[in-house]
Enzyme design. Structure first.
Site, short mmCIF file in Angstrom:
data_model
loop_
_atom_site.label_atom_id
_atom_site.label_comp_id
_atom_site.label_asym_id
_atom_site.label_seq_id
_atom_site.Cartn_x
_atom_site.Cartn_y
_atom_site.Cartn_z
N LYS A 1 0.84 -1.20 0.00
CA LYS A 1 0.00 0.00 0.00
C LYS A 1 0.88 1.26 0.00
CE LYS A 1 -3.93 -2.30 2.11
NZ LYS A 1 -4.68 -2.64 3.32
N ASP B 1 -11.21 3.25 4.13
CA ASP B 1 -11.65 1.87 3.91
C ASP B 1 -13.17 1.77 3.76
OD1 ASP B 1 -9.57 0.07 3.62
OD2 ASP B 1 -9.12 0.05 5.76
N GLN C 1 -4.55 -1.25 9.57
CA GLN C 1 -4.50 -2.58 8.97
C GLN C 1 -5.08 -3.63 9.93
OE1 GLN C 1 -3.40 -3.28 5.75
NE2 GLN C 1 -4.21 -5.31 6.17
#
Ligand code: NAP
Length: 281
Positions: free
Chosen positions: A52, A119, A96
């Site tokens: 990422k 997200d 994460q």
């Protein structure tokens, strides 16, 4: 049969974003900023975070990586996220998952303001999706929609079947398809006639987490088949669809790897840019 090339579409999306991030920097005098928080040493999470961060750099997004030890306290983790929430150079925050067991993930995620929820997992963003309002959509199902759009697959009025109802894939996938005017059925482990439901689908989305679970007898001739699954079998990545047999019946199909997978990070970057634009507006 047309093979849907997720690698190519993801590269196209990233190239477009590079232009958008350059314009953003020229206009606002700072880069789009994405903070990535990794807690603990889970090897898969380390790889995801590395990928990422690299993708951010390539797209002209400034990344802020924060690594916390596995035994960090709930309070310290929440304080970090709150400090990122207040940082005006940070437009998106990603924590994460999964988190170490002793931490309350929900409370940590709740420290991310909706405006910086890249997200799309927050109750507010999920609510906006359910109400068909503008917000941030979870990256993987958003990536599936992007693939369908870029391959000219019109879902309007079509019978779409989503197998899987998880919060990160199945549910938002079903809502996106519904918002795009498909007639949507959601299947799960309690569905009685799974084969029958799948075999009626014009568009079949598999998000189950079981290798080669969708077999050719579950697929209608000419169906569009999207395989979200990522399973490791004997060191190889395998989807939820029996690709070899199903590809003989499908009109369009995504491979694994190289289908939905590459889209997830591309859409994360897209979400970060969209968050930044909404914040500075
Ligand atoms: P998950 O949370 O484990 O959800 C799996 C879903 O499949 C559940 O809703 C479950 O039903 C359903 N299911 C399980 N067994 C079933 C059966 N025998 N018949 C019908 N339905 C069944 O998984 P997830 O997070 O959604 O992920 C799904 C897959 O996508 C995994 O392979 C994952 O690795 C992959 N994935 C890929 C990406 C990407 O970037 N491409 C991103 C995220 C996930 P119940 O709700 O009834 O238990």
């Amino acid at each position: 049969m047309i093979l849907i090339d997720g690698k190519k579409v993801a590269a196209d999306v990233r190239a477009e974003l590079k232009e958008e991030t350059a314009e953003f920097e020229a206009r606002y005098g700072r880069k789009v900023g994405l903070a990535v928080v990794l807690i603990g040493e889970d090897p898969a999470s380390q790889v995801y975070v590395r990928n990422k961060i690299r993708a951010c750099e390539e797209a002209g997004i400034r990344s802020f990586a924060h690594y916390l030890p596995a035994d960090v306290s709930q309070k310290s983790a929440e304080e970090l996220v709150l400090s990122l929430a207040a940082d005006e150079n940070v437009h998106g925050i990603l924590v994460q998952l999964p988190l170490p067991k002793h931490l309350d993930a929900e409370r940590i995620l709740a420290c991310i303001p909706t405006a910086k929820d890249v997200d799309g997992f927050s109750a507010e963003n999920v609510g906006k999706l359910a109400l068909h309002e503008e917000g941030t959509v979870a990256c993987t199902p958003f990536g599936v929609m992007e693939l369908l759009t870029r391959y000219g697959i019109d879902v309007r009025g079509k019978r779409a079947v989503v197998v899987g109802r998880s919060n990160i894939v199945g549910r938002p996938m079903a809502l996106l398809l519904l918002n795009a005017d498909a007639t949507v059925t959601v299947c799960h482990s309690r569905t009685q006639d799974l084969r029958g439901e799948c075999a009626r689908a014009d568009i079949l989305i598999a998000a189950i987490g079981k290798p080669k679970f969708i077999t050719a007898d579950m697929v209608k001739d000419g169906a569009v088949v999207v395989d979200v699954g990522i399973n490791r079998v004997d060191g190889k990545l395998v989807g939820d669809v029996d690709f070899e047999e199903v590809s003989k019946k499908a009109s369009f199909i995504t491979p694994v790897p190289g289908g939905v997978g590459p889209m997830t990070i591309a859409m994360l970057l897209k979400n970060a840019v969209a968050c930044a634009k909404r914040i500075v507006k």
